[in-house]
Every structure is written in C-alpha cells, then in structure tokens.
Design an enzyme around this catalytic site. Structure first.
Site, PDB file in Angstrom:
ATOM      1  N   GLY A   1       0.838  -1.189   0.000  1.00  0.00           N
ATOM      2  CA  GLY A   1       0.000   0.000   0.000  1.00  0.00           C
ATOM      3  C   GLY A   1       0.875   1.241   0.000  1.00  0.00           C
ATOM      4  O   GLY A   1       1.995   1.209   0.517  1.00  0.00           O
TER       5      GLY A   1
ATOM      6  N   GLN B   1       2.977   9.941   0.831  1.00  0.00           N
ATOM      7  CA  GLN B   1       4.306   9.331   0.958  1.00  0.00           C
ATOM      8  C   GLN B   1       5.219   9.627  -0.226  1.00  0.00           C
ATOM      9  O   GLN B   1       6.421   9.384  -0.152  1.00  0.00           O
ATOM     10  CB  GLN B   1       4.174   7.814   1.125  1.00  0.00           C
ATOM     11  CG  GLN B   1       3.588   7.402   2.463  1.00  0.00           C
ATOM     12  CD  GLN B   1       3.453   5.900   2.546  1.00  0.00           C
ATOM     13  OE1 GLN B   1       2.471   5.336   2.061  1.00  0.00           O
ATOM     14  NE2 GLN B   1       4.439   5.235   3.134  1.00  0.00           N
TER      15      GLN B   1
ATOM     16  N   CYS C   1       5.852   0.161   7.373  1.00  0.00           N
ATOM     17  CA  CYS C   1       5.553   1.315   6.535  1.00  0.00           C
ATOM     18  C   CYS C   1       6.784   1.663   5.706  1.00  0.00           C
ATOM     19  O   CYS C   1       7.884   1.725   6.248  1.00  0.00           O
ATOM     20  CB  CYS C   1       5.169   2.493   7.425  1.00  0.00           C
ATOM     21  SG  CYS C   1       4.763   3.989   6.521  1.00  0.00           S
ATOM     22  N   LEU C   2       6.600   1.903   4.420  1.00  0.00           N
ATOM     23  CA  LEU C   2       7.740   2.243   3.565  1.00  0.00           C
ATOM     24  C   LEU C   2       8.394   3.555   4.003  1.00  0.00           C
ATOM     25  O   LEU C   2       9.569   3.792   3.713  1.00  0.00           O
ATOM     26  CB  LEU C   2       7.311   2.341   2.097  1.00  0.00           C
ATOM     27  CG  LEU C   2       6.868   1.021   1.435  1.00  0.00           C
ATOM     28  CD1 LEU C   2       6.363   1.282   0.028  1.00  0.00           C
ATOM     29  CD2 LEU C   2       7.995  -0.005   1.426  1.00  0.00           C
TER      30      LEU C   2
ATOM     31  N   HIS D   1      -4.375   1.769   7.331  1.00  0.00           N
ATOM     32  CA  HIS D   1      -3.019   2.311   7.480  1.00  0.00           C
ATOM     33  C   HIS D   1      -2.793   3.458   6.484  1.00  0.00           C
ATOM     34  O   HIS D   1      -2.300   4.525   6.849  1.00  0.00           O
ATOM     35  CB  HIS D   1      -1.999   1.181   7.258  1.00  0.00           C
ATOM     36  CG  HIS D   1      -0.570   1.618   7.255  1.00  0.00           C
ATOM     37  ND1 HIS D   1       0.324   1.243   8.229  1.00  0.00           N
ATOM     38  CD2 HIS D   1       0.129   2.403   6.391  1.00  0.00           C
ATOM     39  CE1 HIS D   1       1.508   1.795   7.973  1.00  0.00           C
ATOM     40  NE2 HIS D   1       1.423   2.494   6.854  1.00  0.00           N
ATOM     41  N   GLU D   2      -3.195   3.222   5.222  1.00  0.00           N
ATOM     42  CA  GLU D   2      -2.985   4.252   4.193  1.00  0.00           C
ATOM     43  C   GLU D   2      -3.900   5.460   4.413  1.00  0.00           C
ATOM     44  O   GLU D   2      -3.508   6.604   4.176  1.00  0.00           O
ATOM     45  CB  GLU D   2      -3.192   3.678   2.784  1.00  0.00           C
ATOM     46  CG  GLU D   2      -2.303   2.493   2.418  1.00  0.00           C
ATOM     47  CD  GLU D   2      -0.826   2.699   2.711  1.00  0.00           C
ATOM     48  OE1 GLU D   2      -0.354   3.841   2.683  1.00  0.00           O
ATOM     49  OE2 GLU D   2      -0.144   1.697   3.002  1.00  0.00           O
TER      50      GLU D   2
ATOM     51  N   HIS E   1      -2.343   7.891   6.656  1.00  0.00           N
ATOM     52  CA  HIS E   1      -1.369   8.767   5.990  1.00  0.00           C
ATOM     53  C   HIS E   1      -2.052  10.013   5.427  1.00  0.00           C
ATOM     54  O   HIS E   1      -1.484  11.103   5.460  1.00  0.00           O
ATOM     55  CB  HIS E   1      -0.676   8.039   4.835  1.00  0.00           C
ATOM     56  CG  HIS E   1       0.464   7.162   5.259  1.00  0.00           C
ATOM     57  ND1 HIS E   1       1.578   7.652   5.889  1.00  0.00           N
ATOM     58  CD2 HIS E   1       0.678   5.827   5.127  1.00  0.00           C
ATOM     59  CE1 HIS E   1       2.428   6.651   6.132  1.00  0.00           C
ATOM     60  NE2 HIS E   1       1.906   5.532   5.679  1.00  0.00           N
TER      61      HIS E   1
HETATM   62 CO    CO Z   1       2.731   3.665   5.735  1.00  0.00          CO
END
Ligand code: CO
Length: 192
Positions: A52, A57, A101-102, A143-144, A147
């Site tokens: 995701g 991000q 998380c990236l 989660h996304e 963000h």
């Molecule tokens: Co993340």
C-alpha cells in the site's frame, strides 16, 4: 486505467518529513497527471515491495492511495486498486496486526484497529464506490487512510513503545537507513 504513460519511480518520503504530518485535501477530479501519478505510485510501491502507498508518501497532498495485495494475500483475483477520497462508514470488531511502513523502514509493530470496515470512495472515474473489507485488505486501507490524515502507525503505539523506538526513529529521520528504494526527507518544504 490507462497505461500509455512512461512510468517513473518516485522517491518515498521518510519519517521526519513534514509532509507526512499533513492532512491531504479531497480530490475533485482525476486529471491525466493524476492517472500518471497513480501508475508511478503503483510502480514505486512494487519496486519497494510494498502492498500500500498513500500519495502523501510521495509528497503529493491528495486523498489518494494505492493498494496491491495480489501476491501477498492469496487474493490473486484482486487487481491493483486506486482509492480516492476514502471514508470509513462502518466498522466491526477489533484486531491487533503487525504493521510496517515504507516511510518508516525496519520497524514493525502490532497495532489494534477495526477488523472489518466498509468504505465509501471514488474510483479513477470519480464514481462513488463502496467496499467492505476484512483481513489484510482492511488493515492496509486503514493504514494508508491514516497517511492521508497525517497520521503514522507509530502514532498508535504506547508512549513506552515509542520511547523504545526513539533511537531507530532518529536514525531514519537522518537518512541512516539501509533500503533499496529512493527516499527523501523533507523537514521544511513540501511540494505543495
Ligand atoms: Co505507511
């Protein structure tokens, strides 16, 4: 979704970047540039082995996220998805699942969130859609969506846990990370 554009990889904003704390405004239309952004986000996410990615991000403040669980969840029939202006309209149960998380490499922690959710969102033609999800899909969406509101999964952890992660987080914010995808840390300026 159109694919005639040249796809390019985008740098991922890491923890410490101001843009990750910002709330993204809703989208009112999907332009050709947005379609390109979606393609680039999917490619960037795949290259970084993510499932995701939120527009935030990659430094774009828009209520847009992409998800692709086609390899990881046994849901091979599921195609990569772009979700615009998502809103949770119903939830059921609570479950603790480990998240990563990236934007926060090498940290994984259990986070408690609703187990099953129903969201309302726009697709890439700005058509209103509804989706009920559980399992990993429900988790990634939540989660996304965080963000898009300037919230990170570590914000859900206890103070004790965050204190424990302090040194690791400080290193990430300084760019001392061992990752194989391009990243940026922007403490002052954001793209918009
Ligand atoms: Co993340």
């Amino acid at each position: 979704m159109k694919t005639e554009f040249d796809v390019s990889l985008l740098p991922i904003y890491l923890y410490g970047s101001e843009v990750l704390k910002k709330k993204a405004p809703r989208m009112t239309e999907v332009t050709d540039d947005d379609i390109r952004l979606i393609q680039d986000m999917l490619e960037t996410m795949h290259e970084a082995s993510g499932i995701g990615l939120a527009a935030t991000q990659v430094g774009e403040l828009k209520q847009l996220l992409v998800i692709d669980l086609s390899d990881s969840d046994g849901r091979t029939e599921m195609k990569p998805m772009a979700i615009i202006n998502p809103e949770i309209i119903a939830t059921e149960g609570m479950v603790e699942i480990e998240e990563g998380c990236l934007s926060i490499p090498d940290i994984r922690e259990a986070v408690k969130r609703p187990e099953k959710i129903t969201i309302r969102f726009h697709d890439t033609t700005m058509t209103l859609q509804e989706l009920t999800a559980d399992g990993m899909l429900a988790r990634v969406i939540q989660h996304e969506m965080d963000h898009l509101n300037g919230v990170l999964f570590i914000d859900h952890l206890s103070t004790a846990k965050r204190t424990f992660l302090k040194n690791k987080l400080r290193k990430i914010a300084k760019g001392e990370v061992d990752i194989d995808y391009e990243f940026v840390i922007d403490k002052k300026k954001t793209k918009r």
